[in-house]
Motif scaffolding. Structure first.
Motif: not given
Length: 195
Positions: A64-65, A80-82, A97-100, A187-188
């Protein structure tokens, strides 16, 4: 000459084989612990080598995150999510925003955690009731991730990240709670005001 080489190799193998087996067993124990967590919360203290420090609470739910909720005076919220990590400054009302995939959490949130990924060297050692696992990139040897687990009880207590420019960030965890009910809104990020 060839026989002598093989004999020495075998002697070294018998000397170090028990050590390698123990190291692999320790890494497997840590992987199993991480894989068996469904959700967790903990208080954290974050210290960086540039003199910064902060504290707050972390929330993690597998598949989930995660959420880093910093306490004042820090204005940060990190979610962090998705495929994304959202870093928000609540005071300045900004969001980035940054790539997980560029963060260490990309591997911890998966259903099958591996601490021995391709392209990395993973080592472990026990010291003073702590299991230290260090993961170093083959390409970026100056940067690494270290995970410290207490042995009794076995829990993740700290991680240390050193980036390519030498900045060290250490995050210590305490007051762990497991199998906590965490709703999706955990996680929002916060809504950003638009003027």
């Amino acid at each position: 000459m060839t026989i002598q080489f093989n004999k020495n190799f075998l002697i070294l193998l018998f000397i170090f084989y028990p050590y390698f087996c123990l190291a692999n067993e320790d890494i497997s124990t840590a992987e199993n612990w991480l894989n068996n967590i469904s959700s967790m919360t903990a208080d954290f203290i974050q210290i960086s080598s540039d003199g910064g420090s902060a504290e707050g609470k972390i929330y993690i739910k597998k598949d989930h995150g995660f959420r880093f909720e910093y306490l004042p005076p820090s204005p940060l919220l990190v979610v962090g999510r998705g495929n994304w990590v959202i870093v928000q400054d609540i005071v300045e009302n900004t969001s980035n925003n940054y790539p997980l995939s560029q963060t260490p959490f990309s591997r911890f949130l998966s259903g099958n955690v591996s601490l021995t990924p391709d392209g990395y060297i993973t080592t472990s050692k026990k010291k003073g009731g702590i299991l230290e696992i260090k993961i170093v990139s083959n390409e970026k040897e100056d940067s690494y991730l270290q995970l410290d687990f207490s042995l009794n009880p076995f829990q993740l207590r700290r991680w240390v990240i050193i980036d390519q420019i030498g900045t060290e960030i250490a995050v210590m965890l305490q007051n762990h709670r497991f199998d906590v009910e965490l709703p999706a809104k955990t996680f929002r990020g916060m809504p950003i005001r638009t003027e």
